[in-house]
Design an enzyme around this catalytic site. Structure first.
Site, PDB file in Angstrom:
ATOM      1  N   MET A  43      -3.993  -7.096  -7.060  1.00  0.00           N
ATOM      2  CA  MET A  43      -3.482  -8.172  -7.901  1.00  0.00           C
ATOM      3  C   MET A  43      -4.593  -9.121  -8.362  1.00  0.00           C
ATOM      4  O   MET A  43      -4.452 -10.339  -8.322  1.00  0.00           O
ATOM      5  CB  MET A  43      -2.365  -8.925  -7.176  1.00  0.00           C
ATOM      6  CG  MET A  43      -1.203  -8.018  -6.774  1.00  0.00           C
ATOM      7  SD  MET A  43      -0.559  -6.969  -8.109  1.00  0.00           S
ATOM      8  CE  MET A  43       0.686  -8.062  -8.766  1.00  0.00           C
ATOM      9  N   ARG A  44      -5.702  -8.554  -8.789  1.00  0.00           N
ATOM     10  CA  ARG A  44      -6.797  -9.345  -9.368  1.00  0.00           C
ATOM     11  C   ARG A  44      -7.266  -8.698 -10.656  1.00  0.00           C
ATOM     12  O   ARG A  44      -7.265  -7.467 -10.746  1.00  0.00           O
ATOM     13  CB  ARG A  44      -8.010  -9.371  -8.430  1.00  0.00           C
ATOM     14  CG  ARG A  44      -7.902 -10.389  -7.395  1.00  0.00           C
ATOM     15  CD  ARG A  44      -9.091 -10.446  -6.466  1.00  0.00           C
ATOM     16  NE  ARG A  44      -8.691 -11.324  -5.409  1.00  0.00           N
ATOM     17  CZ  ARG A  44      -8.747 -12.645  -5.478  1.00  0.00           C
ATOM     18  NH1 ARG A  44      -9.291 -13.243  -6.514  1.00  0.00           N
ATOM     19  NH2 ARG A  44      -8.286 -13.386  -4.504  1.00  0.00           N
TER      20      ARG A  44
ATOM     21  N   HIS B 211       1.440   0.037 -13.186  1.00  0.00           N
ATOM     22  CA  HIS B 211       2.158  -1.236 -13.377  1.00  0.00           C
ATOM     23  C   HIS B 211       3.656  -0.936 -13.521  1.00  0.00           C
ATOM     24  O   HIS B 211       4.034  -0.018 -14.253  1.00  0.00           O
ATOM     25  CB  HIS B 211       1.628  -1.947 -14.624  1.00  0.00           C
ATOM     26  CG  HIS B 211       2.221  -3.302 -14.822  1.00  0.00           C
ATOM     27  ND1 HIS B 211       1.869  -4.383 -14.039  1.00  0.00           N
ATOM     28  CD2 HIS B 211       3.155  -3.752 -15.689  1.00  0.00           C
ATOM     29  CE1 HIS B 211       2.567  -5.440 -14.422  1.00  0.00           C
ATOM     30  NE2 HIS B 211       3.355  -5.086 -15.421  1.00  0.00           N
TER      31      HIS B 211
ATOM     32  N   GLY C 154       0.785  -1.233   0.000  1.00  0.00           N
ATOM     33  CA  GLY C 154       0.000   0.000   0.000  1.00  0.00           C
ATOM     34  C   GLY C 154       0.817   1.283   0.000  1.00  0.00           C
ATOM     35  O   GLY C 154       0.309   2.340   0.367  1.00  0.00           O
ATOM     36  N   SER C 155       2.078   1.207  -0.462  1.00  0.00           N
ATOM     37  CA  SER C 155       2.883   2.440  -0.464  1.00  0.00           C
ATOM     38  C   SER C 155       2.314   3.462  -1.460  1.00  0.00           C
ATOM     39  O   SER C 155       2.366   4.671  -1.207  1.00  0.00           O
ATOM     40  CB  SER C 155       4.364   2.151  -0.750  1.00  0.00           C
ATOM     41  OG  SER C 155       4.552   1.770  -2.075  1.00  0.00           O
ATOM     42  N   ASN C 156       1.752   2.989  -2.565  1.00  0.00           N
ATOM     43  CA  ASN C 156       1.135   3.930  -3.518  1.00  0.00           C
ATOM     44  C   ASN C 156      -0.128   4.557  -2.922  1.00  0.00           C
ATOM     45  O   ASN C 156      -0.373   5.749  -3.111  1.00  0.00           O
ATOM     46  CB  ASN C 156       0.810   3.224  -4.833  1.00  0.00           C
ATOM     47  CG  ASN C 156       2.021   3.136  -5.732  1.00  0.00           C
ATOM     48  OD1 ASN C 156       2.410   4.119  -6.353  1.00  0.00           O
ATOM     49  ND2 ASN C 156       2.652   1.973  -5.778  1.00  0.00           N
TER      50      ASN C 156
HETATM   51  C1  GAR Z   1       3.484  -1.355  -7.405  1.00  0.00           C
HETATM   52  O1  GAR Z   1       4.836  -1.383  -7.802  1.00  0.00           O
HETATM   53  C2  GAR Z   1       2.555  -1.457  -8.599  1.00  0.00           C
HETATM   54  O2  GAR Z   1       3.093  -0.877  -9.753  1.00  0.00           O
HETATM   55  C3  GAR Z   1       2.417  -2.950  -8.750  1.00  0.00           C
HETATM   56  O3  GAR Z   1       2.318  -3.435  -7.443  1.00  0.00           O
HETATM   57  C4  GAR Z   1       3.122  -2.593  -6.593  1.00  0.00           C
HETATM   58  C5  GAR Z   1       2.308  -2.267  -5.372  1.00  0.00           C
HETATM   59  O4  GAR Z   1       3.107  -1.616  -4.415  1.00  0.00           O
HETATM   60  N1  GAR Z   1       1.271  -3.298  -9.543  1.00  0.00           N
HETATM   61  C6  GAR Z   1       1.201  -4.348 -10.367  1.00  0.00           C
HETATM   62  O5  GAR Z   1       2.117  -5.144 -10.505  1.00  0.00           O
HETATM   63  C7  GAR Z   1      -0.099  -4.473 -11.138  1.00  0.00           C
HETATM   64  N2  GAR Z   1      -0.035  -5.503 -12.103  1.00  0.00           N
HETATM   65  P1  GAR Z   1       2.442  -0.917  -3.155  1.00  0.00           P
HETATM   66  O6  GAR Z   1       1.485  -1.956  -2.547  1.00  0.00           O
HETATM   67  O7  GAR Z   1       3.581  -0.609  -2.236  1.00  0.00           O
HETATM   68  O8  GAR Z   1       1.709   0.303  -3.619  1.00  0.00           O
END
Ligand code: GAR
Length: 195
Positions: free
Chosen positions: A90-91, A109, A12-14
């Protein structure tokens, strides 16, 4: 003020970066709810610390994707959500949410799509001995990591020594880029997805 629903399955850093951009007045929006298919993920802990409402669920407790997506859709409609922001969710979304929020779902992504779709995009790029990787933000369709590309940013990893270092640098890009692009999408800067 525009209302966001952020979907996350992991750290969940984003999600947190989006909330920080809101707090710093870089993004004029409100995260109404965090949706997660991993009730024990760290994103949920972040949401609790930020006093953001959470809806979490175990997909395998429902008969199928339509039934949990129906529940999510009803919730998002009740909350008057303007935009769904996938942030490490991731779904693959099903027709219920895709139709309900047509052209109003973004994903981030960690690759220069269409290269390295799916899980562990960074690992895939390392295995393929890439020097330049990056981040893509796109509208979401029923196909994994597809849909109209809104923004991409490159990262030269040729001098980086570990996967962790690469991931940290990818996250730095994501945490800047996603809030900026969300703001522009909310302002109508980009053509709406035709999907
Ligand atoms: C991020 O790097 C995002 O780009 C990726 O998951 C990570 C989540 O990080 N998304 C995918 O791979 C989508 N197919 P976070 O949980 O720290 O935000």
């Amino acid at each position: 003020m525009k209302k966001l629903a952020v979907f996350a399955s992991g750290s969940g850093s984003n999600f947190q970066a989006i909330q920080e951009a809101i707090d710093n007045q870089m993004l004029d929006a409100k995260i109404e709810i965090l949706i997660s298919d991993k009730p024990k993920c760290f994103a949920i802990e972040r949401a609790r610390n930020l006093s953001i409402n959470v809806f979490s669920f175990y997909a395998n407790k429902y008969t199928d994707k339509d039934s949990y997506e129906e529940e999510i859709l009803n919730l998002l409609e009740t909350l008057n959500i303007d935009l769904i922001v996938l942030a490490g969710y991731m779904r693959i979304l099903g027709p219920t949410l895709l139709k309900g929020f047509k052209g109003k779902i973004l994903n981030i992504h960690p690759s220069l799509l269409p290269a390295f779709k799916g899980k562990d995009a960074i690992g895939q790029a390392i295995d393929a001995k890439q020097n330049i990787i990056g981040v893509t933000i796109h509208y979401v369709t029923e196909e994994l990591d597809s849909g109209m590309i809104i923004a991409q940013e490159k990262l030269d990893i040729s001098h980086m020594k570990s996967k962790t270092e690469i991931e940290e640098n990818i996250h730095k890009i994501e945490h800047q880029l996603y809030p900026n692009i969300i703001m522009k999408v909310l302002e109508g800067y980009y053509e709406k997805s035709t999907y």
